[in-house]
Design an enzyme around this catalytic site. Structure first.
Site, PDB file in Angstrom:
ATOM      1  N   SER A  23       0.805  -1.234   0.000  1.00 36.36           N
ATOM      2  CA  SER A  23       0.000   0.000   0.000  1.00 36.36           C
ATOM      3  C   SER A  23       0.830   1.273   0.000  1.00 36.36           C
ATOM      4  CB  SER A  23      -0.936   0.022   1.216  1.00 36.36           C
ATOM      5  OG  SER A  23      -2.211  -0.419   0.859  1.00 36.36           O
ATOM      6  N   LYS A  26       0.149   3.671  -2.793  1.00 36.78           N
ATOM      7  CA  LYS A  26      -0.875   4.708  -2.756  1.00 36.78           C
ATOM      8  C   LYS A  26      -0.294   6.084  -2.476  1.00 36.78           C
ATOM      9  CE  LYS A  26      -4.639   1.581  -1.426  1.00 36.78           C
ATOM     10  NZ  LYS A  26      -3.934   0.307  -1.227  1.00 36.78           N
ATOM     11  N   SER A  83      -6.948   2.810   3.236  1.00 34.61           N
ATOM     12  CA  SER A  83      -6.117   2.189   2.208  1.00 34.61           C
ATOM     13  C   SER A  83      -6.980   1.384   1.250  1.00 34.61           C
ATOM     14  CB  SER A  83      -5.049   1.292   2.847  1.00 34.61           C
ATOM     15  OG  SER A  83      -4.012   1.018   1.937  1.00 34.61           O
ATOM     16  N   LYS A 186       2.365   6.466   5.649  1.00 34.00           N
ATOM     17  CA  LYS A 186       1.565   5.380   5.097  1.00 34.00           C
ATOM     18  C   LYS A 186       2.113   4.021   5.513  1.00 34.00           C
ATOM     19  CE  LYS A 186      -1.854   4.007   2.454  1.00 34.00           C
ATOM     20  NZ  LYS A 186      -1.997   2.804   3.300  1.00 34.00           N
TER      21      LYS A 186
END
Length: 353
Positions: A23, A26, A83, A186
């Site tokens: 993730s 992202k 997410s 993140k």
């Protein structure tokens, strides 16, 4: 580790090993959205149409359905908190002129221009693709550029939660509650990558940006990161602080999806702290010990078919053929004990929330 004031490197271990970003991907999707907002190509209220392809993404997801719309602001909030893979795909399609594949090519070209020379993107979410790889150094560069290039929007990454269609989605980044000075960025996890984290923290005018790949568990990853940040701040003469009290808001204080509620931080520019892979010295009461076990990983038929469902923290997944190195932060007194063998990678049919 790097002192953001002068760029002096403090620690760097295996910073250029290619890993699966999960993730963390992202972050690049959001960077591209921030650029489009800055250039006036979209606004926070621009509708993001949801295609059948986007709605069919594997969890973690908002539960979007084909034909519905959400706004750019809601999509960004879904990426930085939940997410959500369906929101990431939908946003990627919008920015890529209707094609997520085209958007992934745009992501890769922009990443290279930022100095992320060992990164290749294949989708907007981090879902499995054997060719979607990055490094700790590259992701730390991306974290730095998000802070430097978009100081007025970086605060999206410190959003504790947001409400979408009556449901509250909490931020997966525990450091926001547990580490004093942390304000983003993140998390990410898939079987083939281990637990990843890009984090930024600021104390007494000192900002550190760190990238950790391959944690054995989410908790170990977080402890590893906090111990390294403690070491970095201590080395720069910043006094230690007690862990903050958990800051989860009561229901009546829930954040709305309004940009005005997000403008809290993001004014400070930082340089990357690159930390990955092997053991590091004692830091903050912990010694990082290596618990590596090479594992040759193959893309499964399910992955090739676009329906991967391996065990994930974020719902993003990434499969390929590469050694997986896992690190763990353990109490210093226990560091002399033999490290436990890493858990064997789960099959592509196993899913976790």
């Amino acid at each position: 580790m790097v002192d953001a004031r002068n760029g002096n490197a403090l620690i760097a271990a295996n910073p250029d090993e290619r890993r699966y970003p999960a993730s963390l991907t992202k972050m690049m999707t959001v960077y591209m959205a921030f650029e489009a907002l800055r250039d006036g190509r979209i606004t926070l209220s621009t509708p993001v149409p949801v295609s059948y392809s986007a709605a069919s993404m594997a969890p973690s997801k908002l539960g979007l359905t084909p034909g519905m719309n959400l706004t750019v602001e809601e999509a960004i909030l879904a990426l930085v908190t939940k997410s959500a893979n369906d929101a990431a795909a939908a946003l990627g399609e919008l920015l890529g002129g209707g094609s997520e594949d085209r958007f992934a090519q745009m992501m890769t070209l922009r990443a290279r221009s930022l100095g992320m020379t060992r990164t290749t993107f294949r989708n907007a979410s981090g879902l499995p693709d054997i060719d979607q790889v990055s490094t700790a150094r590259d992701m730390a560069i991306l974290g730095q550029r998000l802070i430097r290039d978009f100081p007025d929007r970086y605060s999206f990454f410190s959003t504790p939660h947001f409400v979408f269609r009556g449901r509250t989605h909490w931020n997966h980044n525990r450091l926001l509650n547990e580490y004093d000075g942390a304000d983003g960025i993140k998390t990410g996890y898939v079987d083939d990558s281990g637990f990843n984290l890009v984090a930024s923290a600021q104390r007494d005018g000192v900002r550190l940006v760190a990238a950790v790949f391959g944690g054995r568990t989410g908790r170990e990853r977080d402890r590893h990161m906090m111990a390294l940040l403690d070491q970095g701040f201590a080395g720069l003469g910043v006094s230690p602080r007690d862990p903050p009290v958990a800051r989860r808001a009561m229901p009546g204080m829930m954040a709305s999806a309004s940009a005005a509620t997000l403008a809290r931080t993001g004014r400070h520019h930082g340089r990357p702290v690159v930390v990955a892979g092997r053991a590091a010295p004692k830091a903050g009461g912990y010694r990082v010990v290596e618990t590596t076990k090479p594992a040759l990983l193959r893309m499964t038929a399910a992955s090739k078919g676009g329906k991967p469902v391996p065990r994930t923290e974020q719902g993003d997944t990434s499969r390929g053929t590469a050694p997986v190195k896992r690190t763990a932060a353990v109490p210093a007194k226990a560091a002399e004990k033999p490290a436990a063998k890493p858990v064997k990678t789960a099959s592509a049919s196993r899913r976790a929330g």
